[in-house]
Design an enzyme around this catalytic site. Sequence first.
Site, mmCIF file in Angstrom:
data_model
loop_
_atom_site.group_PDB
_atom_site.id
_atom_site.type_symbol
_atom_site.label_atom_id
_atom_site.label_comp_id
_atom_site.label_asym_id
_atom_site.label_seq_id
_atom_site.Cartn_x
_atom_site.Cartn_y
_atom_site.Cartn_z
ATOM 1 N N CYS A 100 29.398 -36.629 -30.104
ATOM 2 C CA CYS A 100 29.708 -36.764 -28.683
ATOM 3 C C CYS A 100 30.904 -37.683 -28.462
ATOM 4 C CB CYS A 100 28.492 -37.291 -27.940
ATOM 5 S SG CYS A 100 27.785 -38.733 -28.748
ATOM 6 N N GLU B 61 22.700 -39.309 -21.797
ATOM 7 C CA GLU B 61 23.813 -39.506 -22.748
ATOM 8 C C GLU B 61 24.417 -38.137 -22.975
ATOM 9 O OE1 GLU B 61 24.775 -42.332 -23.838
ATOM 10 O OE2 GLU B 61 23.065 -43.676 -23.709
ATOM 11 N N GLU C 19 26.227 -30.083 -19.004
ATOM 12 C CA GLU C 19 25.667 -28.999 -18.183
ATOM 13 C C GLU C 19 24.142 -29.148 -18.029
ATOM 14 O OE1 GLU C 19 26.515 -25.413 -20.203
ATOM 15 O OE2 GLU C 19 25.519 -24.168 -18.702
ATOM 16 N N LYS D 86 11.124 -33.987 -27.680
ATOM 17 C CA LYS D 86 11.455 -32.620 -28.090
ATOM 18 C C LYS D 86 12.760 -32.617 -28.870
ATOM 19 C CE LYS D 86 13.819 -29.130 -26.466
ATOM 20 N NZ LYS D 86 14.284 -28.428 -27.673
HETATM 21 P P1 TAP Z 1 22.140 -29.129 -25.088
HETATM 22 O O1 TAP Z 1 22.288 -27.674 -25.114
HETATM 23 O O2 TAP Z 1 22.296 -29.833 -23.788
HETATM 24 O O3 TAP Z 1 20.697 -29.439 -25.704
HETATM 25 C C1 TAP Z 1 20.195 -30.743 -25.853
HETATM 26 C C2 TAP Z 1 18.692 -30.670 -25.869
HETATM 27 O O4 TAP Z 1 18.229 -30.224 -24.598
HETATM 28 C C3 TAP Z 1 18.120 -29.675 -26.871
HETATM 29 O O5 TAP Z 1 16.905 -30.184 -27.381
HETATM 30 C C4 TAP Z 1 17.898 -28.458 -26.016
HETATM 31 O O6 TAP Z 1 16.960 -27.555 -26.525
HETATM 32 C C5 TAP Z 1 17.399 -29.075 -24.735
HETATM 33 N N1 TAP Z 1 17.563 -28.262 -23.544
HETATM 34 C C6 TAP Z 1 18.322 -27.146 -23.353
HETATM 35 N N2 TAP Z 1 18.210 -26.700 -22.088
HETATM 36 C C7 TAP Z 1 17.367 -27.549 -21.447
HETATM 37 C C8 TAP Z 1 16.879 -27.638 -20.114
HETATM 38 N N3 TAP Z 1 17.242 -26.763 -19.186
HETATM 39 N N4 TAP Z 1 16.030 -28.645 -19.798
HETATM 40 C C9 TAP Z 1 15.670 -29.568 -20.714
HETATM 41 N N5 TAP Z 1 16.107 -29.535 -22.006
HETATM 42 C C10 TAP Z 1 16.950 -28.547 -22.370
HETATM 43 O O7 TAP Z 1 23.134 -29.857 -26.056
HETATM 44 P P2 TAP Z 1 23.362 -29.555 -27.593
HETATM 45 O O8 TAP Z 1 24.229 -28.369 -27.685
HETATM 46 O O9 TAP Z 1 22.079 -29.554 -28.347
HETATM 47 O O10 TAP Z 1 24.115 -30.888 -28.046
HETATM 48 C C11 TAP Z 1 25.448 -31.027 -27.914
HETATM 49 C C12 TAP Z 1 25.805 -31.887 -26.723
HETATM 50 O O11 TAP Z 1 25.146 -33.149 -26.798
HETATM 51 C C13 TAP Z 1 27.268 -32.200 -26.678
HETATM 52 O O12 TAP Z 1 27.764 -32.018 -25.380
HETATM 53 C C14 TAP Z 1 27.343 -33.668 -27.072
HETATM 54 O O13 TAP Z 1 28.450 -34.338 -26.595
HETATM 55 C C15 TAP Z 1 26.076 -34.185 -26.541
HETATM 56 N N6 TAP Z 1 25.669 -35.412 -27.247
HETATM 57 C C16 TAP Z 1 25.793 -36.590 -26.577
HETATM 58 C C17 TAP Z 1 25.473 -37.766 -27.211
HETATM 59 C C18 TAP Z 1 25.618 -39.045 -26.467
HETATM 60 S S1 TAP Z 1 24.938 -40.347 -27.080
HETATM 61 N N7 TAP Z 1 26.277 -39.102 -25.345
HETATM 62 C C19 TAP Z 1 24.997 -37.763 -28.517
HETATM 63 C C20 TAP Z 1 24.877 -36.548 -29.172
HETATM 64 C C21 TAP Z 1 25.219 -35.363 -28.501
HETATM 65 P P3 TAP Z 1 17.489 -26.398 -27.521
HETATM 66 O O14 TAP Z 1 17.981 -27.063 -28.721
HETATM 67 O O15 TAP Z 1 16.332 -25.598 -27.829
HETATM 68 O O16 TAP Z 1 18.545 -25.640 -26.762
#
Ligand code: TAP
Length: 481
Positions: free
Chosen positions: A289, A255, A236, A181
């Site tokens: 990240c 991650e 979160e 997804k």
């Molecule tokens: P999230 O809000 O956590 O979303 C990540 C993914 O999870 C999206 O596809 C999101 O869908 C989905 N999602 C949301 N709620 C969910 C739930 N309850 N159950 C399952 N999936 C769910 O993060 P983001 O804002 O997209 O990304 C930013 C974060 O990712 C930052 O904290 C960043 O540090 C972290 N990140 C970490 C890494 C590594 S390698 N550690 C790399 C890149 C990013 P939607 O898009 O539809 O909300």
Amino acid sequence: MRFEYSPAPESRSIVTLRESYGLFIGGEFVSGSTAFKTISPATEEVLAEVTQAGPEDVDRAVAAARHAYERVWSVLPGRERGKYLFRIARVIQERARELAVLETLDNGKPIRESRDVDVPLAAAHFFYHAGWADKLGYAGFGPSPKPLGVVGQVIPWNFPLLMLAWKIAPALACGNTVVLKPAETTPLTALLFAQICQQADLPPGVVNIVTGDGATGQALVAHPGIDKVAFTGSTEVGKEIARTCAVSGKRLTLELGGKAANVVFDDAPVDQAVEGIVNGIFFNQGHVCCAGSRLLVQESIADEVLSSLKRRMATLRLGDPLDKNTDVGAINSRAQLDKINELASSGDSEGAERWSAPCPLPDRGFWFPPTVFTGVSQAHRIAREEIFGPVLSVLTFRTPAEAVEKANNTPYGLSAGVWTEKGSLILWLASKLRAGVVWANTFNRFDPASPFGGYKESGFGREGGRHGLEAYLDVLGGGDV
Ligand code: TAP
């Protein structure tokens, strides 16, 4: 001297956008019942309609992946799986410009970065894992390690195609099938990747792409037909997924977020360090990240570093992400811009001093100027919380021990940077920092052969390298629960 630049826009004509996209299940695009729009964050223009996958669609995708796993993929010799991965890697290279333009349109990142970083690295991940597919018996996990089964993968919006490659390439190389997804705001390159799977004649059901919001992700990770969950995103949501997967028998890798320290000592070459600081926090608008979002600079050179940094920041070009001269593109969504504004305002109200690069912001779209906060204390929210935007918090230190203490004073532990000419200091610091990767005299270097992952609230498990294979094989791995 200041150079004037003429516009150098990359043509978007190489991309053919469909009006609407279905879900990619069992090797074909199928329609769903509801849809949402994906927009360009730089212009707010609607790019396409994308299907919102419901629980019944997730069910279909998992069934297709299970079928492909049992009948085709898990019984295919590694050398045959490898051929498909090589083929996908080559098609990514052949369609690199198309992928780069599409990524920039949907995500808002500068074309220079999607063209020179995201897409080549995505191809490199497929090439690298293609090489492993027939050599898994030599990876140190026993003579004949087995795959796990059907993998549910959920990825964020900051590196949409690259995160897809990090997830899909090792899973397929190890003999698993996947349901992935993409993030709600950046689904388009995953859907183009689905077309690439068709072009590479990948057997139907080996890769399935379900688009949708958090609810789709929730349905996927909770689905009983999934053997392993791989998630990249916020801490979160990662915690919620860990709760969902607990006692289910599913394997899990997370991650998550970061708040990396970029530590500059007084013997560092200042100009080089300033380039590293800029790259560390303003690359991809700080939507990284492992961004170096906390600058720890030795007190004796703090003034010199800060004035060089501001001089350099004033030369950054913010604007049209499709312009090849652009350094800083658009913030990915209004929600993310609101979050950045809220955290930056907390910096003002808690007493830190804000300085932003004097660059005009476009009238439409979501924008935030490269910004640095000085006078930051460790208690400030901008020193503790992940901003995920082009905002740098500056703290100072006097001794190496103080640098270590401040660098480690975070719930996260994903990455860190060290700038000094003393090799012994680099090695000492690297052994003390609780971070999955420590860059020395450089920042934001990625290679598919190098494992990447975090400590503490940055998650567990590694992606890339031999260590990354472990997460997709039926062996007892350090990172899995
Ligand atoms: P999230 O809000 O956590 O979303 C990540 C993914 O999870 C999206 O596809 C999101 O869908 C989905 N999602 C949301 N709620 C969910 C739930 N309850 N159950 C399952 N999936 C769910 O993060 P983001 O804002 O997209 O990304 C930013 C974060 O990712 C930052 O904290 C960043 O540090 C972290 N990140 C970490 C890494 C590594 S390698 N550690 C790399 C890149 C990013 P939607 O898009 O539809 O909300």
